[in-house]
Design an enzyme around this catalytic site. Structure first.
Site, mmCIF file in Angstrom:
data_model
loop_
_atom_site.group_PDB
_atom_site.id
_atom_site.type_symbol
_atom_site.label_atom_id
_atom_site.label_comp_id
_atom_site.label_asym_id
_atom_site.label_seq_id
_atom_site.Cartn_x
_atom_site.Cartn_y
_atom_site.Cartn_z
ATOM 1 N N CYS A 11 0.831 -1.209 0.000
ATOM 2 C CA CYS A 11 0.000 0.000 0.000
ATOM 3 C C CYS A 11 0.864 1.255 0.000
ATOM 4 C CB CYS A 11 -0.924 0.020 1.215
ATOM 5 S SG CYS A 11 -2.054 -1.378 1.301
HETATM 6 C C1 BEZ Z 1 0.507 -4.594 1.847
HETATM 7 O O1 BEZ Z 1 0.056 -3.502 1.514
HETATM 8 O O2 BEZ Z 1 1.706 -4.832 1.801
HETATM 9 C C2 BEZ Z 1 -0.415 -5.675 2.303
HETATM 10 C C3 BEZ Z 1 -1.602 -5.351 2.937
HETATM 11 C C4 BEZ Z 1 -2.432 -6.367 3.371
HETATM 12 C C5 BEZ Z 1 -2.069 -7.695 3.151
HETATM 13 C C6 BEZ Z 1 -0.898 -8.004 2.479
HETATM 14 C C7 BEZ Z 1 -0.060 -6.983 2.054
#
Ligand code: BEZ
Length: 210
Positions: free
Chosen positions: A45
């Protein structure tokens, strides 16, 4: 609520990092990219939000406003923005909706319980100036999205809204386009007086009109 192409994007009022907004009033007659991410302070994210901020000039050139969302509170978004700027080299320059009560997430069907009971998936809604949904994408939490592809689709939509053409596989701006099959040859001759490459009666290729 299942939202489909051609539906009106539901309006809502929500707190954001730019203050409370009413969505339709905020986007007004712009295009909008409304996208959810699973959670603040997560790595994928962080890269997505930074990249989207880097596209600010590209969005502006297309009259597009971006807005993000997760089920975190605005205060968490504010704290996370510091990390995004530090790691991605760009300040977040679009509002992030705080949706801890999941009001907007549920309105837009951004929580897919069989994938994750509480967090939003990576949804994208491209919404046109009339508030009509023109593109939906759903990506899993483990896969960062390709926001260049979102821009490419907006380019296609803006071109094909104004001309009687469609864009072929892997099209990018400037590439040849396809005359809509619904257009007769007589009507096509008026719009494309220089002619076209007729590979099949239904596959008529012309240079991009813009
Ligand atoms: C991420 O943004 O890295 C992420 C968020 C939720 C689950 C897996 C990865």
């Amino acid at each position: 609520m299942t939202l489909r192409l051609g539906d009106t994007a539901p309006d809502f009022t929500a707190p954001t990092t730019d203050g409370e907004i009413r969505f339709h009033e905020w986007k007004a007659d712009s295009w909008a990219v409304l996208f959810s991410h699973p959670k603040d302070f997560t790595p994928v994210c962080t890269t997505e939000l930074g990249y989207t901020a880097k596209l600010a000039d590209e969005f502006a050139a297309r009259n597009v406003r971006a807005i993000g969302l997760s089920v975190d509170a605005v205060e968490e978004h504010e704290a996370w923005k510091v990390d995004i700027e530090a790691t991605q080299g760009v300040a977040v320059n679009f509002p992030m909706i705080g949706d801890p009560d999941r009001v907007v997430a549920e309105l837009y069907d951004m929580i897919h319980p069989n994938a994750d009971a509480t967090l939003t998936v990576r949804s994208v809604f491209v919404i046109d100036p009339a508030h009509t949904i023109r593109l939906t994408l759903t990506y899993p939490a483990s896969t960062g999205r390709n926001f260049d592809e979102v821009l490419r689709v907006i380019d296609s939509l803006q071109l094909t809204d104004g001309h009687k053409v469609a864009t072929p596989v892997n099209w990018t701006p400037g590439d040849d386009v396809i005359i809509l099959p619904s257009l007769s040859n007589d009507a096509a001759a008026e719009l494309f007086p220089d002619g076209w490459d007729e590979q099949r009666p239904y596959l008529r290729v012309v240079p991009s009109p813009v």
